[in-house]
Design a protein around this motif. Sequence first.
Motif, PDB file in Angstrom:
ATOM      1  N   PHE A  42       0.835  -1.206   0.000  1.00 43.93           N
ATOM      2  CA  PHE A  42       0.000   0.000   0.000  1.00 43.93           C
ATOM      3  C   PHE A  42       0.869   1.255   0.000  1.00 43.93           C
ATOM      4  N   GLU A  43       1.920   1.258   0.800  1.00 37.68           N
ATOM      5  CA  GLU A  43       2.811   2.423   0.844  1.00 37.68           C
ATOM      6  C   GLU A  43       3.350   2.742  -0.543  1.00 37.68           C
ATOM      7  N   LYS A  44       3.816   1.716  -1.236  1.00 40.78           N
ATOM      8  CA  LYS A  44       4.369   1.904  -2.578  1.00 40.78           C
ATOM      9  C   LYS A  44       3.300   2.411  -3.545  1.00 40.78           C
ATOM     10  N   ALA A  45       2.083   1.859  -3.446  1.00 38.48           N
ATOM     11  CA  ALA A  45       1.008   2.261  -4.357  1.00 38.48           C
ATOM     12  C   ALA A  45       0.593   3.708  -4.118  1.00 38.48           C
ATOM     13  N   ILE A  46       0.485   4.108  -2.850  1.00 46.74           N
ATOM     14  CA  ILE A  46       0.074   5.472  -2.536  1.00 46.74           C
ATOM     15  C   ILE A  46       1.166   6.463  -2.922  1.00 46.74           C
ATOM     16  N   GLU A  47       2.414   6.053  -2.822  1.00 44.28           N
ATOM     17  CA  GLU A  47       3.531   6.913  -3.235  1.00 44.28           C
ATOM     18  C   GLU A  47       3.409   7.292  -4.709  1.00 44.28           C
ATOM     19  N   ALA A  48       2.834   6.380  -5.500  1.00 42.74           N
ATOM     20  CA  ALA A  48       2.720   6.614  -6.942  1.00 42.74           C
ATOM     21  C   ALA A  48       1.506   7.462  -7.320  1.00 42.74           C
ATOM     22  N   THR A  49       0.660   7.828  -6.338  1.00 45.49           N
ATOM     23  CA  THR A  49      -0.524   8.636  -6.620  1.00 45.49           C
ATOM     24  C   THR A  49      -0.216  10.120  -6.435  1.00 45.49           C
ATOM     25  N   ASP A  50      -1.236  10.956  -6.669  1.00 45.80           N
ATOM     26  CA  ASP A  50      -1.065  12.393  -6.463  1.00 45.80           C
ATOM     27  C   ASP A  50      -1.539  12.824  -5.082  1.00 45.80           C
ATOM     28  N   ALA A  51      -1.684  11.864  -4.164  1.00 42.95           N
ATOM     29  CA  ALA A  51      -2.075  12.216  -2.801  1.00 42.95           C
ATOM     30  C   ALA A  51      -1.040  13.168  -2.204  1.00 42.95           C
ATOM     31  N   PRO A  52      -1.469  14.321  -1.691  1.00 42.31           N
ATOM     32  CA  PRO A  52      -0.503  15.290  -1.160  1.00 42.31           C
ATOM     33  C   PRO A  52       0.214  14.812   0.092  1.00 42.31           C
ATOM     34  N   THR A  53      -0.407  13.895   0.824  1.00 37.73           N
ATOM     35  CA  THR A  53       0.230  13.304   1.999  1.00 37.73           C
ATOM     36  C   THR A  53       0.454  11.824   1.738  1.00 37.73           C
ATOM     37  N   LYS A  54       1.697  11.393   1.799  1.00 36.75           N
ATOM     38  CA  LYS A  54       2.034   9.998   1.585  1.00 36.75           C
ATOM     39  C   LYS A  54       2.032   9.270   2.932  1.00 36.75           C
ATOM     40  N   ILE A  55       2.359   7.985   2.908  1.00 33.40           N
ATOM     41  CA  ILE A  55       2.454   7.224   4.154  1.00 33.40           C
ATOM     42  C   ILE A  55       3.811   6.548   4.241  1.00 33.40           C
ATOM     43  N   LYS A  56       4.242   6.298   5.455  1.00 33.59           N
ATOM     44  CA  LYS A  56       5.479   5.562   5.716  1.00 33.59           C
ATOM     45  C   LYS A  56       5.189   4.508   6.769  1.00 33.59           C
ATOM     46  N   VAL A  57       5.403   3.226   6.415  1.00 30.96           N
ATOM     47  CA  VAL A  57       5.187   2.139   7.361  1.00 30.96           C
ATOM     48  C   VAL A  57       6.272   2.179   8.433  1.00 30.96           C
ATOM     49  N   VAL A  58       5.846   2.183   9.691  1.00 33.68           N
ATOM     50  CA  VAL A  58       6.750   2.145  10.836  1.00 33.68           C
ATOM     51  C   VAL A  58       6.348   0.953  11.698  1.00 33.68           C
ATOM     52  N   THR A  59       7.217  -0.024  11.842  1.00 37.66           N
ATOM     53  CA  THR A  59       6.889  -1.202  12.635  1.00 37.66           C
ATOM     54  C   THR A  59       7.176  -0.942  14.106  1.00 37.66           C
ATOM     55  N   VAL A  60       6.199  -1.284  14.948  1.00 39.59           N
ATOM     56  CA  VAL A  60       6.328  -1.123  16.400  1.00 39.59           C
ATOM     57  C   VAL A  60       5.928  -2.447  17.051  1.00 39.59           C
ATOM     58  N   PRO A  61       6.828  -3.441  17.061  1.00 40.34           N
ATOM     59  CA  PRO A  61       6.481  -4.753  17.602  1.00 40.34           C
ATOM     60  C   PRO A  61       6.438  -4.755  19.132  1.00 40.34           C
ATOM     61  N   GLY A  62       5.808  -5.786  19.673  1.00 37.87           N
ATOM     62  CA  GLY A  62       5.755  -5.958  21.113  1.00 37.87           C
ATOM     63  C   GLY A  62       4.357  -6.193  21.626  1.00 37.87           C
ATOM     64  N   GLN A  63       4.244  -7.061  22.630  1.00 36.84           N
ATOM     65  CA  GLN A  63       2.983  -7.352  23.315  1.00 36.84           C
ATOM     66  C   GLN A  63       1.905  -7.865  22.368  1.00 36.84           C
ATOM     67  N   GLY A  64       2.308  -8.659  21.365  1.00 37.97           N
ATOM     68  CA  GLY A  64       1.332  -9.228  20.442  1.00 37.97           C
ATOM     69  C   GLY A  64       0.529  -8.197  19.698  1.00 37.97           C
ATOM     70  N   GLY A  65       1.159  -7.077  19.362  1.00 39.85           N
ATOM     71  CA  GLY A  65       0.464  -5.984  18.695  1.00 39.85           C
ATOM     72  C   GLY A  65       0.028  -4.889  19.647  1.00 39.85           C
ATOM     73  N   GLY A  66       0.111  -5.147  20.952  1.00 38.42           N
ATOM     74  CA  GLY A  66      -0.371  -4.199  21.941  1.00 38.42           C
ATOM     75  C   GLY A  66       0.467  -2.934  22.045  1.00 38.42           C
ATOM     76  N   GLN A  67       1.778  -3.059  21.891  1.00 38.15           N
ATOM     77  CA  GLN A  67       2.630  -1.888  22.035  1.00 38.15           C
ATOM     78  C   GLN A  67       2.343  -0.858  20.937  1.00 38.15           C
ATOM     79  N   GLY A  68       2.234  -1.332  19.715  1.00 42.64           N
ATOM     80  CA  GLY A  68       1.903  -0.422  18.619  1.00 42.64           C
ATOM     81  C   GLY A  68       0.508   0.159  18.770  1.00 42.64           C
TER      82      GLY A  68
END
Length: 325
Positions: free
Chosen positions: A54-80
Amino acid sequence: MKLTTTLKATAAAIAAVVAVSTTPAQAVELPCSTAKLIVPWGPGGGTAVIFGIFEKAIEATDAPTKIKVVTVPGQGGGQGAKEAHGAKPDGCTLFAIHQHLVVNYINGVTEFSWDGFEPVAMLTDTPEIIGAGGHVEYDDLEGMLAAAKAAPGEIPTGVSMGATSHFLWIMLGAKTGTDFAYVPFQGGTAGRITGLLNASIDLGGINMAAARTQRDDGALKAFAIAADERSELIPDVPTLKELGVDMTYSLTRGIMLPKGTPPEIVEYWAGVFKGPTEDDAFVAEQAAKGTEVRYLGPEEYAAWWKDTEVDFLDAAKELKVGRFQ
């Protein structure tokens, strides 16, 4: 009881709702040029891979705000989840989730569930596959269940304790009158597949890639897919329903925003993420990962979560799991 039944239940409502009209061209003004998309697991996992696409696909659009995936592991998804839950509701922090959110709540990892966020969009659906190591003597689900009933609570089964992979086997056991010896595994599906390959466990959920590439040499076995229909990628693997187990179970991934995010920002991001889901090449790329693209907008996604949470809470109460012990 079905854990992912509500897609059908909401189909009529979805058909009657006009698609989200917000597009990048109608963008709201956000205080960031790149929004952080928190994925609450480590890099290389299934969720990080899917949202990296999704990040790569949105980067290729004209969306003025892009996204950057940031992984925050821990607690089985709880920390993120906690980090996303506490973020400013300004549209610059998004949260990539699946059913782990309600499982975290059941297990007391978080004091909030899905309704601690603003639902943006459901995006993909990935059914679970009941797998085994090539070393086991049985070759199908019937044989597996017979072995489990002959040795209740003894067959080593790899799970991430208290996570969605654990609930898969808890629910299968409730449906079939079986019990398994749960072996904690780190590293998600990849860790369990390693355990199956080296025979340190007998059973475990496997992903589509493994089901497609590691069965020909007998290293792995796939007994059933927990979906409504067989997958075109592994058409020889029957569904649980075909085999007499009325159950579906999948990881249904989507996007949330912090509670209190203005509706216009929710609609903006819903439109941004909807774009790739309508592109055939994008859909094919996700399918190659064993993931079906399924889009629901904010209102429909919220309705899906309401029904899905009921399924999980009812199961937890019946089986006395987590905070319901």
